[in-house]
Write a protein that holds these residues in place. Structure first.
Motif: not given
Ligand SMILES: C[S@@+](CC[C@H](N)C(=O)[O-])C[C@H]1O[C@@H](n2cnc3c(N)ncnc32)[C@H](O)[C@@H]1O
Length: 236
Positions: A21-23, A37-39, A56-59, A80-87, A106-109, A123-126
């Motif tokens: 339900s993120y979007d 904001w992203r634009k 990174c943390a693209t969600g 990239t994101d470390f949570c596959e479900d978000m992508m 991938a982990d941004v760290m 990276i946005s909101f990550g």
């Protein structure tokens, strides 16, 4: 750095639950403004056709999509994101707009890319959700070409009187309640409010970037009266 970010396991499982339900949550709670904001970030970055971009943390991939519209078919965008479900929905969203974007876990760290591989790394909101933001900034800078840019979009705290009080009321009282109703994830929206209300912004955030010593210049631009900030660092 004395700042301690959240536990990554808790963050990963929180986003796994929020993912479906993120979007919808974003669109309703920001009245669609988050797209602007992203634009704006992409516009400020002066990205050119043919460039290589890493988000990174693209969600769910919205910023990667905005970059791909600009770099065109001769450029490349990896999300990239470390949570596959978000992508999960990201590839289809890109395909619906005939945009060819690669997504990988991938982990941004600890990014699995060579030094200086990208023209723009974003990276946005990550960054607020990362355990050690300064380490993440350094890692993003490592994979950025000399003269390239690291771009960060993140919530902060407003300064403008009155607008600030109205917004804080919305953010503290309305957002967690409505967010919970829309997504069923009240805790996630309480976390959003709490973490944003104390996350370093403006000069404090720039000093984190400067301390990494990766940038020749750093700057910020506020969006929507300082609800959020776009930080830019030019890689040395
Ligand atoms: C609020 S969402 C933002 C998603 C997207 N960038 C956007 O603007 O809508 C935060 C994202 O950061 C990701 N994240 C948090 N910590 C991370 C880390 N250490 N490495 C990679 N991704 C991370 C989460 O999985 C989640 O997808």
């Amino acid at each position: 750095m004395t700042y301690q970010g959240p536990n990554p396991d808790i963050i990963k499982s929180m986003f796994k639950k929020v993912a479906p339900s993120y979007d919808r949550g974003n669109d309703i709670l920001s009245a669609g403004i988050h797209h602007l904001w992203r634009k704006k970030l992409v516009r400020l970055s002066r990205t050119q056709p043919g460039m290589a971009v890493l988000d990174c943390a693209t969600g769910t991939g919205d910023l990667a999509i905005e970059f791909k519209k600009v770099v065109g078919p001769t450029g490349s965008v990896i999300g990239t994101d470390f949570c596959e479900d978000m992508m999960l929905t990201a590839p289809q969203k890109a395909q619906n707009q005939q945009l060819d974007i690669q997504y990988q876990t991938a982990d941004v760290m600890n990014l699995p890319f060579a030094d200086g591989q990208f023209d723009r790394v974003s990276i946005s909101f990550g960054i607020r959700n990362v355990q050690d933001p300064q380490k993440a900034i350094s890692e993003m800078a490592r994979v950025t070409k000399s003269g390239g840019q690291v771009l960060i979009l993140e919530f902060g705290q407003m300064k403008t009187p009155v607008v600030k009080d109205l917004y804080n009321f919305y953010f503290e009282k309305v957002l967690p309640y409505v967010g919970g109703l829309v997504t069923g994830q009240t805790e996630a929206y309480k976390y959003l409010q709490k973490s944003s209300s104390k996350f370093p912004c403006r000069e404090d955030f720039l000093s984190w970037m400067d301390q990494t010593q990766h940038f020749s210049t750093t700057s910020y631009t506020s969006v929507s009266f300082g609800i959020a900030y776009i930080y830019q660092g030019i890689k040395r």
